[in-house]
Design a protein around this motif. Sequence first.
Motif, PDB file in Angstrom:
ATOM      1  N   UNK A  14       4.179   3.326  14.129  1.00 44.00           N
ATOM      2  CA  UNK A  14       2.925   3.585  15.421  1.00 44.00           C
ATOM      3  C   UNK A  14       2.861   5.586  14.945  1.00 44.00           C
ATOM      4  N   UNK A  15       3.536   6.444  15.313  1.00 43.86           N
ATOM      5  CA  UNK A  15       3.797   7.597  14.807  1.00 43.86           C
ATOM      6  C   UNK A  15       2.652   7.998  13.349  1.00 43.86           C
ATOM      7  N   UNK A  16       3.228   7.115  12.780  1.00 44.96           N
ATOM      8  CA  UNK A  16       2.000   7.919  11.565  1.00 44.96           C
ATOM      9  C   UNK A  16       0.690   6.884  11.231  1.00 44.96           C
ATOM     10  N   UNK A  17       0.666   5.620  12.427  1.00 43.84           N
ATOM     11  CA  UNK A  17      -1.007   4.877  11.892  1.00 43.84           C
ATOM     12  C   UNK A  17      -1.758   5.732  11.507  1.00 43.84           C
ATOM     13  N   UNK A  22      -2.898  10.506   4.707  1.00 42.26           N
ATOM     14  CA  UNK A  22      -1.476  11.657   3.838  1.00 42.26           C
ATOM     15  C   UNK A  22      -1.373  10.787   2.362  1.00 42.26           C
ATOM     16  N   UNK A  23      -0.709  12.207   2.138  1.00 39.95           N
ATOM     17  CA  UNK A  23      -0.525  12.317   0.446  1.00 39.95           C
ATOM     18  C   UNK A  23       1.271  11.825  -0.257  1.00 39.95           C
ATOM     19  N   UNK A  24       1.743  13.247   1.468  1.00 39.82           N
ATOM     20  CA  UNK A  24       3.082  12.939   1.379  1.00 39.82           C
ATOM     21  C   UNK A  24       3.695  13.204   2.740  1.00 39.82           C
ATOM     22  N   UNK A  39       5.390  -1.302   6.918  1.00 41.85           N
ATOM     23  CA  UNK A  39       5.629   0.171   7.769  1.00 41.85           C
ATOM     24  C   UNK A  39       4.861   1.764   7.537  1.00 41.85           C
ATOM     25  N   UNK A  40       3.765   1.188   5.898  1.00 39.82           N
ATOM     26  CA  UNK A  40       3.324   2.435   5.662  1.00 39.82           C
ATOM     27  C   UNK A  40       1.912   1.710   5.753  1.00 39.82           C
ATOM     28  N   UNK A  41       1.386   0.321   6.068  1.00 37.83           N
ATOM     29  CA  UNK A  41      -0.006  -0.214   5.855  1.00 37.83           C
ATOM     30  C   UNK A  41      -1.145   1.100   5.911  1.00 37.83           C
ATOM     31  N   UNK A  42      -1.225   1.712   6.686  1.00 34.59           N
ATOM     32  CA  UNK A  42      -2.600   2.339   7.491  1.00 34.59           C
ATOM     33  C   UNK A  42      -1.899   3.345   6.099  1.00 34.59           C
ATOM     34  N   UNK A  43      -1.267   3.748   5.593  1.00 34.47           N
ATOM     35  CA  UNK A  43      -1.554   5.074   4.255  1.00 34.47           C
ATOM     36  C   UNK A  43      -1.220   4.119   2.695  1.00 34.47           C
ATOM     37  N   UNK A  69      -0.705   1.775  -3.070  1.00 37.85           N
ATOM     38  CA  UNK A  69      -1.525   1.474  -4.507  1.00 37.85           C
ATOM     39  C   UNK A  69      -1.507   2.909  -5.186  1.00 37.85           C
ATOM     40  N   UNK A  70      -1.133   4.476  -4.187  1.00 38.88           N
ATOM     41  CA  UNK A  70      -1.365   5.413  -4.990  1.00 38.88           C
ATOM     42  C   UNK A  70       0.130   6.206  -4.800  1.00 38.88           C
ATOM     43  N   UNK A  71       1.771   5.309  -4.631  1.00 44.01           N
ATOM     44  CA  UNK A  71       2.568   5.933  -4.256  1.00 44.01           C
ATOM     45  C   UNK A  71       3.511   6.511  -6.369  1.00 44.01           C
TER      46      UNK A  71
END
Length: 600
Positions: A14-17, A22-24, A39-43, A69-71
């Motif tokens: 919820x916090x990072x959505x 975000x790159x890092x 958990x990180x689907x938005x990024x 995809x960019x990890x």
Amino acid sequence: NLSNNALQSKNVKDIIRPSKELLILDLHKNQITTVDHSMFIAQSISLSELYLGYNDITEMTAYYFSDLLSLKSIHLDHNRINNISLDSRSAYVRATSLYLNDNLISNVCDQTFTGFYHLENLYLRNNRIRKLKTNCFSILSTLKTLNLEGNLLVEFNQDVFNGLTSLGTLRSTREFLCCVAPTTVRRCTPTVNQEQLSTCNDILAHVALRVFVWTTCCLTVLGNILSLYVNNTLEKSRNPVPKLLINNLAIADLLMGFYLLIIGTADAALHNRYAGNLENWLQSPICSIACFLTSISSVMSVIIMLVITVDRFINIVFVMPKFKITRKNAIVAMIVFWILCILIVGIPSLASINQTADNRFYEYSSVCMPNNIRNPYFANWIFAVLAISFIIWITILIMYSQTLTSLRKARLKVKKKSEFKYEKRVAFRMVVILATDLATWMPFYILLVGGIFGSQIDIHALPFIAIMVMPLNSCINPFLYTLSTNKVIQHFRTKFNLKTETNESISNRYRSSKGNDLSKAEPDHRITSNNDVSEIRTSPNIDLTVTFSKTSYCIDDGETSDYKSISKSTKNNKIGVKKTNSVNSSSHLSPSSNHLFNPN
């Protein structure tokens, strides 16, 4: 940066959505226990670096990061991950760097990293990895850097890195891992020190070591077999107690010769292919037997030397018949000591068969020498034996010093030069015995002191020292206690037809050749010994030897082949004549008896 915020797993999503660009993302030092796919689907498009270190994560799988995809890099160090599970769902992680340092991971084989097909850098420092199986990392064909430092790695084989066609850097705590690294590796640490006892190719790294081991092996085996032969044939009249003790000492030292034989044979059998068969050798019953032989030989040798010293001390210094060691007492003592040593040494040695390094008596020692001080049980055993052997050495030193003092006092009373020479010989023997005993155990005394004071000891250098000095006692003992005695030396000289004479004998030889006329000569026709006179007739072609000695007198001529007594002598001496058809024939005298004998 969301580090050090006590965030929990349920709050992170919820916090990072809202932050879709975000790159890092730095989430280290929180209270995250689980990671899920959403958990990180938005990024999923933007995120390239993810930091999840210093949390409480216990499990991970490639599926959790498959939508990013960019990890490029995933940092999961300093968690409690003990399992990297296989997920049946399709997973394809694009990350090239994975940091799993300081976790609880024990298995990294068996397709553990399925899904991480793009990995170029894998960091597994300070985990619990013990075994590396065949083709362990074969699915990571693009891997360039592998860090395994801080892991036990007690077992691996030469096929562990099959499939790693791009690997260029390898780091671990096992130097022999570099021996089986792919040829593409340019940086590998730690490398095998070429000046150590063993290298990638051989158990005994240098030709000088092989020559030393085989030479010492031959001298030890032959010397102690010869000692047993002499004690049971030539020394039949010897005091039964010293004879029994020296026989047991020869048996104990003979075991050291068999140990060297095993090491030399194993080195020859594994020549140029040792690293690939390292664990097969160290886990084999033969290596455990070698460990048993060298341990029991060293311990029993020290104990028997102590008993021999006590026996000599009682007979020379503390002269009281009721305290003397009897043959029965010596037999009982030897039986008890052998049984105790077999049990104390045999249990840890034989328990090392088919065990990994941390559960082996000799850990990684290529020559199967006990040195595992990381295992508390083995460490206590090693320190106890070393302490006992040091006390025994001090005791032997004190007893020999008092024995030498007693001999010096006796010599001063009689004031004879011969006694002074005897004292010097005894002193020399004592110095050699004490010096070789100290040299044998010195590497282990260093280990003991280092263990007590907590200093770092070069465990890898100790086997090199030990293989050079440990067999020294076993090699020298038969010569010190048996083969260097005057009686034995004279016996073997006689065997090879060498004339021996006592220190106080004087020989006069008259030889005639074919063209000489002894009838015109005026030789002495009388031999006088304590006013006893005998007349000798001279004749051509005679080989005359007249020997004056404390023990016996003999005369050889060249006419007949029978013994004739020509006169009587003093109370303790005889005069004998032997006539032979050989000009160069002569009889021999035994300095330890009052009779004439012919070895032929």
